[in-house]
Motif scaffolding. Sequence first.
Motif, PDB file in Angstrom:
ATOM      1  N   GLY A  67       0.873  -1.070   0.191  1.00 21.66           N
ATOM      2  CA  GLY A  67       0.096   0.137   0.073  1.00 21.66           C
ATOM      3  C   GLY A  67       0.977   1.216  -0.041  1.00 21.66           C
ATOM      4  N   ASN A  68       2.051   1.159   0.751  1.00 21.84           N
ATOM      5  CA  ASN A  68       2.783   2.406   0.732  1.00 21.84           C
ATOM      6  C   ASN A  68       3.584   2.611  -0.792  1.00 21.84           C
ATOM      7  OD1 ASN A  68       3.654   1.011   3.858  1.00 21.84           O
ATOM      8  ND2 ASN A  68       2.827   3.237   3.692  1.00 21.84           N
ATOM      9  N   VAL A  69       3.922   1.445  -1.254  1.00 20.05           N
ATOM     10  CA  VAL A  69       4.761   1.746  -2.655  1.00 20.05           C
ATOM     11  C   VAL A  69       3.732   1.846  -3.672  1.00 20.05           C
ATOM     12  CG1 VAL A  69       6.686   0.052  -1.865  1.00 20.05           C
ATOM     13  CG2 VAL A  69       4.671  -0.893  -3.177  1.00 20.05           C
ATOM     14  N   LYS A  70       2.521   1.633  -3.590  1.00 23.88           N
ATOM     15  CA  LYS A  70       1.541   1.861  -4.648  1.00 23.88           C
ATOM     16  C   LYS A  70       1.519   3.644  -4.940  1.00 23.88           C
ATOM     17  CE  LYS A  70      -3.225   1.943  -6.021  1.00 23.88           C
ATOM     18  NZ  LYS A  70      -4.692   1.646  -5.668  1.00 23.88           N
ATOM     19  N   VAL A  71       1.725   4.296  -3.957  1.00 24.86           N
ATOM     20  CA  VAL A  71       1.662   5.814  -3.996  1.00 24.86           C
ATOM     21  C   VAL A  71       2.982   6.300  -4.597  1.00 24.86           C
ATOM     22  CG1 VAL A  71      -0.301   5.979  -2.837  1.00 24.86           C
ATOM     23  CG2 VAL A  71       1.755   6.116  -1.574  1.00 24.86           C
ATOM     24  N   ALA A  72       4.053   5.228  -4.617  1.00 21.26           N
ATOM     25  CA  ALA A  72       5.459   5.976  -4.806  1.00 21.26           C
ATOM     26  C   ALA A  72       6.024   5.312  -6.098  1.00 21.26           C
ATOM     27  CB  ALA A  72       6.295   5.343  -3.685  1.00 21.26           C
ATOM     28  N   GLY A  73       4.906   4.814  -6.960  1.00 22.63           N
ATOM     29  CA  GLY A  73       5.442   4.588  -8.408  1.00 22.63           C
ATOM     30  C   GLY A  73       5.663   3.327  -8.799  1.00 22.63           C
TER      31      GLY A  73
END
Length: 485
Positions: A67-73
């Motif tokens: 979930g964290n890396v989804k918004v990081a590209g």
Amino acid sequence: MASKTDPDEKRPSSRDVSSQDIDEFASSIPLIDPHAEKRLLLKLDMYFVPIIMLVYLTCFLDRSNIGNVKVAGMPEDIGASAKEFSTAVSIFYATYVAFEPPWSVMMKWMTPRILLTGLCVVWSLTTICTGFIHNVAGLYAVRLVLGACEAGLFPVMNLYLTMVYKRHEQGIRVSYLFVCTAISGAFGGLLAFSILKMDGVAGYAGWRWVYIIEGICSFVVAPIIWFGLPNDPSNAYFLTEEEKAMMKVREAQRAQYMGSEEFSWEEIWISLKDPKLYLSGCIQFCQDILLYGFSTFLPSIIVSMGYTSIEAQYLSIPVYIFGGLCFLALAFVSDRTCIRGPFLWLSNIPGIVGYILILAPTSNAVKFLGTFFCAASTYCGPGLNLTWLNVNIAPHYRRATAIGVQLSMGNTAGVVAGQIYRKSPYVLGNAFSVGALGLAQVIIAAKWFYLRRQNEAKERIASGQREDTRKVQSGDRAVDFKYHL
């Protein structure tokens, strides 16, 4: 003076024993000084709880960091569409659900130390490998392996707690595991916020470093499990001879609850036919819709309110902490009163209010406030429901089967969560979540009335008002085993 114990934990479960036999059995158990027992419990908590929390914390970090890396590209870098990324979230639960029951039943055979250490090593390496994937197929593969390994952690940890603590001591200890879920959300957001600043270091994107570093942290935990969790808690390395003797007395007091150490297909079959299991599994499914949807997509939900991806990482921290503290408080009261269902029912009300605030045409500040209400239900609900099952199933293999199956039923919600939280502003996911809470309220009430009826039937049998014609009269079906309501 005798220590506080549940009366149903210190009696034999044979269907043919007389009341005189029961009294003789109870009187033969040595008494424990309550102050000495409190000191023992404190010592057990000091040694076992930090290790258990650390293991579950790192495990949930490895699972939820998607979930964290989804918004990081990450989706863009590996060429994953929104649908493919949702499938990657859901596919984790295919193996997770399938492997939970066998891992829980196999714990005694493999021993907790070997099983948990082995699983930790594999899921840590899998997490590190996720930092090196380059396409959707690679993401699917690592998520499947991760699900198969992490499937063993939660049911085995729960069973391990039942080997150490009595029924009225378990709620607060189970809460420690779910608090780790909340901490991992908060810490995961903070950790991701820091690690994402490494974007470009050694030619790797920031999201890749999130997986690599968090996987290494998990790998370091493996030797802590091996040396810190003894297979037999009653003979733990840190206990004195006097404390080991007290542990033996506590085992005798819980003889009916723990049961035989021998594997039994009959006990597994009894568990699989138990209505309590399926009522609990349905509740867990509804509660896990929140747990997996909320914990995995909270950063994305906050972004959909108009905040930036970096702001979403640190704004999620107080939300997770609040949810964890709510569960600690409620679990403590639940243990002290031995009341489970009503607290579970009440804990879902804030979540219903929270999701309504998020769905309604309100300001971002009000929507953000709603996430705090949702967090309270997100962590209280699944944990209280699991404790409610833990304390009402006996003996060991009946309980091991029930925990594994119940968690498998509940964790299928992870598949659903990945599909309903697809597109901002996540109206479908949030609406589905509030609907799941409403359905859970109905099933909780049904289970409470069922257990109360079973207790009343046992009382009539014990008083001679009714003949006991039940096929199963041992373990939690014994007339002197009172279900926690």
